[in-house]
Motif scaffolding. Structure first.
Motif, PDB file in Angstrom:
ATOM      1  N   ARG A   1       2.397  -1.430 -12.793  1.00  0.00           N
ATOM      2  CA  ARG A   1       1.141  -1.715 -12.093  1.00  0.00           C
ATOM      3  C   ARG A   1       0.202  -2.561 -12.944  1.00  0.00           C
ATOM      4  NH1 ARG A   1       3.015   3.265 -11.314  1.00  0.00           N
ATOM      5  NH2 ARG A   1       3.490   3.928  -9.171  1.00  0.00           N
TER       6      ARG A   1
ATOM      7  N   THR B   1      -0.624  -3.382  -7.185  1.00  0.00           N
ATOM      8  CA  THR B   1       0.165  -2.377  -6.482  1.00  0.00           C
ATOM      9  C   THR B   1       0.495  -2.939  -5.100  1.00  0.00           C
ATOM     10  OG1 THR B   1      -1.627  -1.198  -5.339  1.00  0.00           O
ATOM     11  CG2 THR B   1      -1.245  -0.637  -7.654  1.00  0.00           C
ATOM     12  N   ASP B   2       1.139  -2.127  -4.285  1.00  0.00           N
ATOM     13  CA  ASP B   2       1.441  -2.583  -2.923  1.00  0.00           C
ATOM     14  C   ASP B   2       0.180  -2.731  -2.087  1.00  0.00           C
ATOM     15  OD1 ASP B   2       4.131  -2.661  -3.471  1.00  0.00           O
ATOM     16  OD2 ASP B   2       4.557  -0.680  -2.614  1.00  0.00           O
ATOM     17  N   ASP B   3      -0.951  -2.152  -2.543  1.00  0.00           N
ATOM     18  CA  ASP B   3      -2.158  -2.130  -1.735  1.00  0.00           C
ATOM     19  C   ASP B   3      -3.292  -3.005  -2.262  1.00  0.00           C
ATOM     20  OD1 ASP B   3      -1.420   0.024   0.275  1.00  0.00           O
ATOM     21  OD2 ASP B   3      -1.078   1.076  -1.601  1.00  0.00           O
TER      22      ASP B   3
ATOM     23  N   ASP C   1      -1.552   3.713  -6.632  1.00  0.00           N
ATOM     24  CA  ASP C   1      -1.411   2.689  -5.607  1.00  0.00           C
ATOM     25  C   ASP C   1      -2.724   2.397  -4.896  1.00  0.00           C
ATOM     26  OD1 ASP C   1       1.221   2.390  -6.242  1.00  0.00           O
ATOM     27  OD2 ASP C   1       1.996   3.561  -4.561  1.00  0.00           O
TER      28      ASP C   1
END
Length: 419
Positions: free
Chosen positions: A145, A155-157, A254
């Motif tokens: 991260r 992150t994915d977000d 995340d």
């Protein structure tokens, strides 16, 4: 170093930060290893966390966070980190992060082999049961991260870009819920503004350092399935005299970032410095229409519109209590719940800072104006005392009811050791 009394209070504060539920299809919960009777001393690699689903006990993503005797995340590179056990073993002060899936089956007819205990998580509207088992855990991906070349949190977000390879120079910030009409991510951030100021030999001759004068050194990074932990150290010199070391510990999840900061102004610095203080603010970029509320200013609400009304002026410089929250919602797919926690014994009060003026200059900044600039100030930091505070930012898409959801009661958890 913090006293034992301060450390015990810090444990509670840190746990309160970590228990903030993350947005998404699964809840991430955390608890202290000390709350899991019978697990202290166990090898981490021999303890699994599972749910009962599809007729089997299936491993779920989880992560042990090594803690330094209750004070902070443990890092081997931190000279003040102390543990009673090696990091391969579960210590009483350690934390356990678990990603609890939404779909699980009912209770099995018999206990699984190697059962160490069950953890009941009651969120009010639903209940989940986790099983801690004496078996090697299944492997789960541990994404990085904190990324380099260029340096950024990703992150994915969300993504926070860091300028000049410096953790303190924040650049563009993107959240996947905040986009333009074409679906492209929009930048939410101007800059992070850190100011350390003090009079040099007299209170009137003040010297101010900003984050552009600070160069933190990343000393250690630990990646795990649910969080990345980062340890950084910064040295500050005034008139050639080393007056301050700041130790930062980041816990990056995340949908959340927790920042721990430890520092101490040595007593001998009083011979040079007068009335030292600090100011930390975050300057948003073009966030007109966003709304802000806090736990300590009652029903008052700030609205970003380029001016300060009576309610907003009343909020400025208000004292920030030890337990607090701040809610910021753009109304356009991004919201943030922020909490600031001080260790017991932190006697320097914090003041709330808020600016909303598209013409106001407040450097360092990348874009003109403060739209808005939000944070806190610490005045007259005493010498010779150790201080520890933590700030956590939890992100979501906001919208109607989001504040109530973010502030909802944290899940009640009950640990039942195996007989």
């Amino acid at each position: 170093m913090l006293t034992r009394v301060r450390s015990r209070n810090l444990i509670a504060a840190a746990l309160a930060l970590l228990l903030v539920p993350a947005a998404g299809t699964a809840r991430v919960v955390a608890l202290e290893g000390g709350g899991l009777e019978g697990l202290a001393g166990q090898e981490r690699a021999a303890v699994d966390v599972a749910v009962y689903r599809d007729g089997a006990f299936q491993s779920v993503p989880h992560q042990w966070l090594a803690w330094s005797n209750g004070q902070a995340p443990y890092f081997e590179q931190d000279p003040d980190s102390e543990r009673d056990l090696p990091v391969t073993r579960i210590a009483t002060a350690d934390r356990l992060l678990v990603k609890v899936p939404e779909d699980t089956d009912g209770a099995p007819s018999t206990d699984p082999p190697g059962l160490l205990g069950t953890l009941i998580i009651d969120a009010g509207d639903d209940t989940r049961t986790l099983y801690l088992l004496a078996r090697p855990p299944s492997p789960h991906p541990a994404p990085a991260r904190l990324r380099r070349d260029p340096l950024r949190l990703r992150t994915d977000d969300f993504e926070l870009r860091l300028r000049d390879d410096n953790l303190f120079l924040w650049g563009d910030f993107f959240h996947d819920g905040y986009t333009d009409a074409e679906g492209r991510r929009r930048n939410l951030l101007d800059s992070l503004k850190l100011r350390l100021s003090a009079g040099v030999f007299s209170a009137g001759a003040r010297l101010t350092l900003t984050n552009e004068n600070l160069d933190p050194e990343i000393r250690q990074v630990i990646d795990g399935p649910l969080a990345t932990l980062v340890y950084a150290r910064t040295r500050v010199r005034v008139a050639g005299l080393p007056v301050l070391k700041v130790y930062n510990f980041l816990v990056i999840q995340d949908q959340a970032v927790a920042v721990h900061a430890r520092f101490r102004l040595p007593g001998f610095a009083a011979a040079v410095l007068r009335e030292p203080g600090a100011r930390v603010t975050v300057d948003g970029h073009d966030l007109n229409g966003a709304r802000l509320r806090t736990s300590w200013t009652g029903d008052r609400e700030a609205r970003v519109d380029g001016r300060l009304d009576a309610d907003e002026r009343a909020m400025v410089d208000s004292p920030v209590p030890a337990r607090n929250w701040l809610w910021f919602d753009t109304g356009n797919g991004f919201a943030m719940l922020a909490r600031l926690n001080f260790a017991s014994g932190f006697g320097t009060g914090a003041r709330f800072l808020y600016q909303d003026d598209p013409e106001l200059e407040d450097k360092p900044e990348r874009f003109p104006g403060q739209t808005p600039n939000v944070g806190f100030a610490l005045d007259r930091i005493p010498f010779g005392e150790s201080f520890y505070f933590m700030a956590e930012l939890t992100f979501s898409e906001g919208g109607p009811g989001a504040l109530a959801k973010a502030r909802r009661a944290r899940p009640a958890m009950q640990w039942r050791p195996a007989p």
